[in-house]
Structures are given as structure tokens and as C-alpha cells.
Design a protein around this motif. Structure first.
Motif, short mmCIF file in Angstrom:
data_model
loop_
_atom_site.label_atom_id
_atom_site.label_comp_id
_atom_site.label_asym_id
_atom_site.label_seq_id
_atom_site.Cartn_x
_atom_site.Cartn_y
_atom_site.Cartn_z
N GLU A 67 0.83 -1.19 0.00
CA GLU A 67 0.00 0.00 0.00
C GLU A 67 0.87 1.25 0.00
N PHE A 68 0.64 2.12 -0.97
CA PHE A 68 1.36 3.37 -1.09
C PHE A 68 0.47 4.51 -0.60
N ASN A 69 0.96 5.34 0.28
CA ASN A 69 0.28 6.58 0.65
C ASN A 69 0.69 7.62 -0.39
N VAL A 70 -0.29 8.30 -0.97
CA VAL A 70 -0.03 9.26 -2.03
C VAL A 70 -0.79 10.55 -1.74
N THR A 71 -0.43 11.62 -2.44
CA THR A 71 -1.12 12.89 -2.24
C THR A 71 -2.23 13.13 -3.24
N ASP A 72 -2.21 12.43 -4.38
CA ASP A 72 -3.20 12.66 -5.43
C ASP A 72 -3.45 11.35 -6.18
N ILE A 73 -4.58 10.71 -5.91
CA ILE A 73 -4.86 9.41 -6.51
C ILE A 73 -4.98 9.50 -8.03
N ALA A 74 -5.65 10.52 -8.54
CA ALA A 74 -5.82 10.65 -10.00
C ALA A 74 -4.46 10.75 -10.68
N ARG A 75 -3.57 11.57 -10.14
CA ARG A 75 -2.23 11.72 -10.73
C ARG A 75 -1.46 10.41 -10.65
N THR A 76 -1.57 9.72 -9.52
CA THR A 76 -0.87 8.45 -9.34
C THR A 76 -1.37 7.40 -10.31
N PHE A 127 -3.37 2.40 -3.49
CA PHE A 127 -2.94 3.77 -3.32
C PHE A 127 -4.00 4.44 -2.45
N THR A 128 -3.56 5.16 -1.41
CA THR A 128 -4.51 5.81 -0.51
C THR A 128 -4.07 7.22 -0.16
N THR A 129 -5.03 8.09 -0.01
CA THR A 129 -4.77 9.43 0.51
C THR A 129 -5.24 9.50 1.96
N GLY A 130 -5.57 8.36 2.55
CA GLY A 130 -6.10 8.29 3.91
C GLY A 130 -5.08 8.59 4.98
N GLU A 131 -3.81 8.55 4.66
CA GLU A 131 -2.74 8.85 5.61
C GLU A 131 -1.67 9.66 4.89
N GLU A 132 -0.77 10.27 5.68
CA GLU A 132 0.31 11.04 5.08
C GLU A 132 1.25 10.12 4.31
N VAL A 133 1.95 10.69 3.34
CA VAL A 133 2.96 9.93 2.61
C VAL A 133 3.99 9.44 3.62
N ARG A 134 4.26 8.14 3.57
CA ARG A 134 5.11 7.48 4.57
C ARG A 134 6.57 7.53 4.16
N PRO A 135 7.41 8.15 5.01
CA PRO A 135 8.84 8.09 4.70
C PRO A 135 9.30 6.63 4.69
N GLY A 136 10.18 6.30 3.79
CA GLY A 136 10.70 4.94 3.74
C GLY A 136 9.96 4.04 2.78
N ASP A 159 8.87 -3.64 13.09
CA ASP A 159 9.80 -4.76 13.30
C ASP A 159 11.04 -4.29 14.06
N PRO A 160 11.93 -5.20 14.44
CA PRO A 160 13.10 -4.81 15.23
C PRO A 160 14.01 -3.78 14.57
N ASP A 161 13.95 -3.63 13.25
CA ASP A 161 14.78 -2.63 12.57
C ASP A 161 14.03 -1.32 12.32
N GLY A 162 12.79 -1.25 12.76
CA GLY A 162 12.03 -0.02 12.62
C GLY A 162 11.13 0.07 11.42
N TYR A 163 11.03 -1.00 10.64
CA TYR A 163 10.13 -0.99 9.48
C TYR A 163 8.69 -1.23 9.93
N GLU A 164 7.78 -0.41 9.42
CA GLU A 164 6.37 -0.61 9.72
C GLU A 164 5.76 -1.52 8.66
#
Length: 117
Positions: A14-23, A54-63, A105-110
Motif C-alpha cells: 500500500e502506497f500513501n499518495v497525495t493525489d490518486i488521480a495523478r498516481t 494507493f490511498t490518501t487516507g494517511e500522510e505519505v510514509r517516509p521509507g 519490526d526490530p529494525d524499525g520498518y512498519e
């Protein structure tokens, strides 16, 4: 829909995006992906082999994107995750089609785990 044989396997990205139509325009024209909309904030994509969203439901996730695994038994999987030392960062919640939770996870990945059950 049957999920037999998918227990503990990567099921979705799942990718967090700012504009679904553009994506959709980008991935559709560049890679030929197709889309199924589930409301104004979520669209599912398929590349012919893998399904994701693709969702605009959350902020774009770093990483990068959110990797989502499937579990036949969500509670048992959460217990194993916590016993192995991971931290739950988003408790179980319902969505159309099932329930899921997020962990780090133990390395910090969500990552997330979902179940149709």
C-alpha cells in the motif's frame, strides 16, 4: 473470496499518495496497471500478478510503501509478533473486507497484517 494457502505471506503493498488521480495516470501510462476504486481515498491496483493500493487516507510514509501480510488468525499472529519483540503501532481496526493492525519490526520498518476473518 478464499485466502487458503496465503497465511503468513506478503499479500498487498500500500502506497500513501497525495493525489490518486495523478498516481493512477502515472502508473497506468508507464506500467499499464489497472485500477478499482473503493471510494475517494483508496484505489486498488493490479499489475497482472500483484495487487496493492494507493490511498490518501494517511500522510505519505517516509521509507516507502506499506507491506501488508495476510494471516488466517489475526490474534495469533499478533501474539507471535509481540512475543518476538515487535511493537504494535496501530491496534486492530476494521475496514471493508476485513481487519488489520500495524507493527514495527526490530529494525524499525512498519508493516501490517490483515485477515478477512
Amino acid at each position: 473470496m478464499s485466502h487458503q494457502g496465503q497465511d503468513r505471506k506478503i499479500d498487498n503493498i500500500e502506497f500513501n499518495v497525495t493525489d490518486i488521480a495523478r498516481t493512477k495516470a502515472f502508473y497506468g501510462s508507464v506500467f499499464g496497471w489497472t485500477f478499482t476504486d473503493f471510494g475517494p481515498t483508496y484505489t486498488e491496483f493490479t499489475d497482472g500478478r500483484l495487487t496493492g493500493g494507493f490511498t490518501t487516507g494517511e500522510e505519505v510514509r517516509p521509507g516507502g510503501p506499506l507491506i501488508i501480510l495476510y494471516a488466517d488468525d489475526l490474534a495469533a499472529t499478533q501474539q507471535r509478533i509481540e512475543a518476538a519483540g515487535a511493537r504494535i503501532v496501530k491496534p486492530v481496526f476494521s475496514f471493508p473486507g476485513g481487519r488489520r493492525f500495524h507493527f514495527v519490526d526490530p529494525d524499525g520498518y512498519e508493516l501490517a497484517v490483515w485477515s478477512a476473518n
